[in-house]
Design an enzyme around this catalytic site. Structure first.
Site, PDB file in Angstrom:
ATOM      1  N   ALA A 155       9.815  -9.551 -14.172  1.00 49.78           N
ATOM      2  CA  ALA A 155       8.839  -9.839 -13.687  1.00 49.78           C
ATOM      3  C   ALA A 155       7.842  -8.279 -13.111  1.00 49.78           C
ATOM      4  O   ALA A 155       8.636  -7.683 -12.589  1.00 49.78           O
ATOM      5  CB  ALA A 155       8.743 -10.436 -12.468  1.00 49.78           C
ATOM      6  N   GLY A 205      13.491 -19.062 -15.164  1.00 44.43           N
ATOM      7  CA  GLY A 205      11.721 -19.197 -14.437  1.00 44.43           C
ATOM      8  C   GLY A 205      11.670 -20.245 -14.382  1.00 44.43           C
ATOM      9  O   GLY A 205      12.097 -21.067 -14.135  1.00 44.43           O
ATOM     10  N   GLU A 227      17.249 -21.289 -17.127  1.00 46.18           N
ATOM     11  CA  GLU A 227      17.422 -22.112 -15.455  1.00 46.18           C
ATOM     12  C   GLU A 227      16.131 -22.081 -15.071  1.00 46.18           C
ATOM     13  O   GLU A 227      15.571 -20.754 -15.088  1.00 46.18           O
ATOM     14  CB  GLU A 227      18.519 -20.407 -15.436  1.00 46.18           C
ATOM     15  N   CYS A 261      15.303 -20.758  -6.515  1.00 43.96           N
ATOM     16  CA  CYS A 261      15.164 -21.661  -7.287  1.00 43.96           C
ATOM     17  C   CYS A 261      16.299 -23.353  -6.687  1.00 43.96           C
ATOM     18  O   CYS A 261      15.483 -24.384  -7.226  1.00 43.96           O
ATOM     19  CB  CYS A 261      16.275 -21.368  -8.633  1.00 43.96           C
TER      20      CYS A 261
END
Length: 455
Positions: A155, A205, A227, A261
């Protein structure tokens, strides 16, 4: 140009030159050359380098943690724990790889039959900002042990952390190009996936990013692991220990400022306990102190970027418009940086953003369930399926319910976490494939069958 901005202040503090398409191609060419050298390096020598990398993580805990705290706002103790975890995953695969990569003999009437695991090549890793070191290393440690090499598209807001990882790999003794950072814009990912040296793609992401990159990998017939986050249910039955489940719910919504997440997103509570649960959790959330993540007195930091804060505020406002009740917070804090008040919503139901979408921030959403059966229905009423938890005094009942919840990981009376000893991944729009454990070592390997007959 990539810019690092301190989310606690909103001020930029570092700039990094981006790679254009020709530069990215040259770097991937170099990764391809590095693969030839790394693949042919004996396993014991590869694992020695992995152990040296673990030692470097342990030596640089403070410096690495301060950098990630400044880039994405994580509390310093959490950032330090993340760095130490990177060291542990390197040591884990250094220990387990010889056993898991050993040739596997199979019964044969004549001659010999065996299965061997061989590396594929360059694996493109598209990584998120929320755990800037761990997300890379949980992929890198097993991939490097197997003999693959990594090209990391991280990122943009954690470019400093990404380059620090590249430098650590070089210092540990990895061949030049075995752990390479591509400072590329999202528009250049398609070209990276198409590069002939790239043999697989791993992405952590959003579902939207996973759909786009997964389609690219499929078009080029390249293995992919996705994922993609989730909207994890946290099911509390009437007989659960109130204190334990409230502590866990608080941690899930406040750890990394709620930007994990696999953290619980939807708190589904059986009716007899919902009032006490809400009151207890509200008191815990109200006690948090927002502030500079480097300040030891701070208990909740900022969101990583302003656009993330704005999206979280939209989700809260739209949920309130649809009938959710605001118990606590619900607004941006009036201070520099990207801070959102610890927030508690109740009466959250399907059709509201707080139920249907992934909440990435310090917002807890409570949904009442009439009984355990409705709790399971609500838990599965989502497009996602990464993690889940069930809280109950009856562990046998908890296990039975856990088997019915659609997720890649379900914990009973515990918070699900990625654990390098266990396979990790999701179902439905939370992705496919598995990381960590033996799966992380073999997902990107050529599982080759060899048959030998006597002459």
């Amino acid at each position: 140009m990539f810019v690092s901005t301190n989310p606690a202040t909103g001020q930029s503090f570092a700039r990094y030159a981006a790679h254009d398409a020709p530069a990215a191609t040259r770097l991937l060419d170099g990764c391809g050359r590095a693969f030839g050298r790394w693949r042919d390096t004996p396993l014991a020598a590869r694992l020695d380098i992995l152990l040296r990398l673990a030692g470097l993580f342990e030596d640089r805990v403070r410096d690495l943690a301060v950098l990630s705290s400044r880039e994405m706002g994580k509390l310093l103790p959490e950032a330090e724990a993340e760095v130490r975890r990177c060291a542990r995953v390197c040591r884990f695969y250094a220990k387990m790889a010889p056993r898991w990569l050993a040739d596997e003999p199979y019964p044969a009437e004549t001659g010999r039959r065996m299965v061997v695991h061989e590396p594929l090549g360059v694996i493109l890793a598209v990584m998120p900002w929320n755990f800037p070191y761990w997300q890379v290393m949980r992929a890198a440690a097993p991939l490097l042990a197997c003999g693959n090499v990594l090209a990391v598209k991280h990122a943009a807001n954690v470019t400093g952390a990404a380059l620090a990882l590249e430098a650590l790999g070089r210092e540990a003794g990895l061949p030049d190009g075995a752990l390479r950072v591509l400072c590329i814009e999202n528009g250049l990912v398609a070209g990276a996936v198409a590069h002939p040296a790239v043999r697989g793609v791993t992405l952590t992401g959003s579902a939207r990013a996973g759909a786009a990159v997964g389609a690219l990998a499929g078009a080029h017939i390249k293995k992919a692991v996705m994922e993609l986050g989730g909207s994890d249910p946290f099911v509390v039955l009437a007989d659960a220990n109130l204190g334990d489940c409230c502590v866990a719910a608080e941690s899930a919504r406040m750890r990394a400022c709620g930007q994990a997440c696999i953290a619980a997103k939807r708190l589904i509570v059986e009716q007899p306990l919902v009032a006490a649960f809400t009151e207890n959790l509200a008191a815990r959330l109200a006690a948090h102190r927002p502030g500079d993540p480097l300040d030891p007195a701070t208990t909740v930091g900022p969101l990583a970027r302003e656009d993330l804060l704005e999206n979280l505020d939209r989700q809260v406002r739209q949920s309130l418009e649809k009938g959710a009740r605001l118990v606590l917070g619900g607004h941006r804090l009036p201070r520099p940086g990207f801070f959102y008040a610890p927030t508690l919503l109740t009466d959250v139901r399907p059709g509201m953003p707080a139920f249907d979408e992934e909440l990435f921030g310090p917002v807890a959403a409570v949904t009442e369930a009439a009984d355990a059966e409705e709790a399971v229905r609500l838990a599965n009423a989502t497009d996602y399926g990464l993690g889940a938890s069930v809280w109950t005094a009856d562990t046998a009942r908890g296990l039975a319910l856990a088997r019915r919840i659609e997720a890649g990981m379900v914990a009973v009376n515990a918070v699900p976490r990625s654990d390098f000893r266990l396979p990790f991944g999701g179902v439905k729009r939370s992705g496919y494939g598995r990381e960590l454990a033996r799966s992380g070592l073999t997902e990107f390997s050529n599982i080759k069958t060899i048959v030998v007959e006597d002459a």
